[in-house]
Design an enzyme around this catalytic site. Structure first.
Site, PDB file in Angstrom:
ATOM      1  N   LEU A 203      -1.442  13.091   5.192  1.00 42.24           N
ATOM      2  CA  LEU A 203      -2.387  12.875   5.981  1.00 42.24           C
ATOM      3  C   LEU A 203      -1.634  12.157   7.438  1.00 42.24           C
ATOM      4  O   LEU A 203      -0.799  11.591   7.137  1.00 42.24           O
ATOM      5  CB  LEU A 203      -3.196  12.001   5.921  1.00 42.24           C
ATOM      6  N   ARG A 291      -3.773  -4.433 -12.062  1.00 36.60           N
ATOM      7  CA  ARG A 291      -3.244  -6.021 -12.133  1.00 36.60           C
ATOM      8  C   ARG A 291      -3.684  -6.525 -10.834  1.00 36.60           C
ATOM      9  O   ARG A 291      -4.285  -6.080  -9.961  1.00 36.60           O
ATOM     10  CB  ARG A 291      -1.776  -5.959 -12.029  1.00 36.60           C
ATOM     11  N   VAL A 294      -0.564  -8.744  -4.560  1.00 40.16           N
ATOM     12  CA  VAL A 294       0.002  -9.613  -3.778  1.00 40.16           C
ATOM     13  C   VAL A 294      -0.959 -10.213  -2.704  1.00 40.16           C
ATOM     14  O   VAL A 294      -1.079 -11.530  -2.664  1.00 40.16           O
ATOM     15  CB  VAL A 294       1.155  -9.107  -3.209  1.00 40.16           C
TER      16      VAL A 294
END
Length: 448
Positions: A203, A291, A294
């Site tokens: 893209l 998970r 950050v």
């Protein structure tokens, strides 16, 4: 609820998890390498266990050592944080097999989403829109050329076991594709021990939009809105914000609903993030991170929900206790990642911290394990702090962030604070007019 949690990580995220545990009255066990014996999370934890020498493979990636540490300290659960073993299905399975709770999704879901081809097939089956691409792995140059002919140039080659931009190459012509195919396979083999690659349509000007999900063990699923992570260098995120300045209310509602429906079909549990490319009003699934992210603090800022606390509650079997209608979004938040790197060359800059002062005031948060006199080791990821600013509007957030960056003092090493100062004052960023390629152009002097 758990009595004691072992934190299988280091740095700011280990300290973040420790604080969430303390807020919940849960004891903590810190594991550490010999290089991290004086780390802040080790100092603050109720117990600490040295699990090996500095190299991560001998300490933070040492499954047996971490499980042994959890066993001898009688920990009820293990929180993996992000990075290291957080998305290692074998580790999650080993933890559970030893009668210890893994704070995260099942090993089955980690394994499913850890392989990019399997993840894309699962996403399609769950109803997520995907970027046009090859049907599975591409095993030869001839196969790659045929796939590119079908989807049209430019294309991008990605490692099936990849992450962090490793094993990722783009091509705009057949000649470029031949070279890119060989380089991607070689890089993937070196980084992941697996040379398998696949291809997607490249893209041209997409945004990187991700949706934060929480799902309990009782069938409840909610999303906590989107984060815009389009400011990237070498496919590594540099700055993130929530909500995205590129989405309107309809697009936000649509992708949130689609993500929740997909997670429900997958039977997923705990926290997860579904990542998309967004271009011309359309979303395209690229991967799912099984998970904690950050950049989770920007979502916490606009929702008031402690994501780490929710991870722990869900792992302990508690229901979410709220529905999507109960999730409220307010204000704007931006996170700057502060790395121990030269802000011009990006060369690592480990060393001893001299003067250290964190900014404060209303709407300012700093997640960091630094302190004056601390030695930043050369063995691990260079991110040393996260600066998060919150405001009622994006402009207020930006003003507060600029002020906070000006107050932030880290002496003794080079950091990327000067780069972040440039970014938050750049006209394109101020106007919200950027995509995933903008930072590369900005660094080359081609964008403002």
């Amino acid at each position: 609820m758990f009595d004691k949690i072992l934190i299988a990580n280091r740095g700011e995220i280990a300290l973040r998890i420790h604080r969430a545990c303390r807020d919940m009255g849960i004891k903590t066990v810190a594991v550490h390498s010999t290089a991290d014996h004086d780390a802040m999370h080790v100092r603050l934890a109720d117990e600490s266990v040295c699990i090996g020498p500095p190299p991560a493979r001998d300490s933070y990636l040492n499954k047996a050592a971490i499980i042994a540490a959890a066993t001898i300290t009688n920990a009820d659960a293990v929180h993996p944080g992000y990075g290291f073993l957080s998305e290692n299905a074998d580790f999650a399975q080993m933890v559970e097999e030893h009668g210890i709770c893994f704070i995260g999704p099942t090993a089955e879901h980690i394994r499913m989403m850890g392989d990019k081809i399997t993840a894309k097939r699962a996403a399609l089956a769950a109803g997520l829109p995907c970027v046009p691409g090859s049907d599975g792995a591409v095993e030869s140059e001839e196969q790659a050329l045929a796939a590119a002919e079908g989807m049209g140039y430019p294309v991008i080659i990605k490692a099936t076991a990849g992450g962090g931009g490793k094993g990722m190459k783009q091509a705009r012509s057949p000649d470029q594709l031949r070279d890119a195919f060989r380089l991607a396979r070689s890089e993937a083999k070196a980084a992941f021990g697996n040379a398998e690659v696949y291809m997607e349509k490249y893209l041209q000007h997409p945004r990187h939009i991700e949706i934060q999900i929480l799902a309990d063990n009782h069938g409840a699923v909610v999303h906590l809105g989107e984060r815009d992570c389009s400011l990237q260098r070498n496919h590594q995120k540099v700055l993130e914000e929530a909500p995205s300045p590129a989405l309107n209310a309809d697009a936000r509602e649509r992708i949130g609903r689609i993500a929740c429906e997909a997670i429900g079909r997958l039977g997923y549990r705990n926290a997860g993030t579904i990542e998309f490319l967004y271009e011309n009003g359309e979303f395209y699934f690229i991967e799912m991170n099984t998970r904690l992210q950050v950049e989770h603090p920007v979502t916490e800022a606009i929702t008031g929900i402690d994501i780490v606390r929710e991870q722990i509650r869900i792992a302990a079997g508690a229901p979410l206790g709220y529905t999507q209608a109960d999730v409220r979004f307010a204000g704007h938040a931006i996170e700057c990642r502060i790395n121990a790197e030269d802000p011009e060359t990006f060369a690592p800059s480990p060393g001893r911290i001299g003067g250290f002062h964190t900014p404060g005031g209303l709407g300012v948060r700093v997640d960091s394990g630094l302190y004056s006199g601390y030695m930043v080791p050369p063995h691990y990821d260079s991110m040393i702090a996260k600066l998060i600013a919150f405001g009622n509007t994006r402009n207020e957030c930006l003003m507060r962030l600029r002020r906070a960056l000006g107050e932030f003092v880290i002496e003794g090493i080079k950091t990327t604070i000067p780069l972040q100062n440039r970014l938050v004052n750049a006209p394109d960023f101020v106007n919200g007019d950027y995509d995933i390629h903008w930072l590369e152009r900005f660094m080359a002097g081609e964008a403002q």
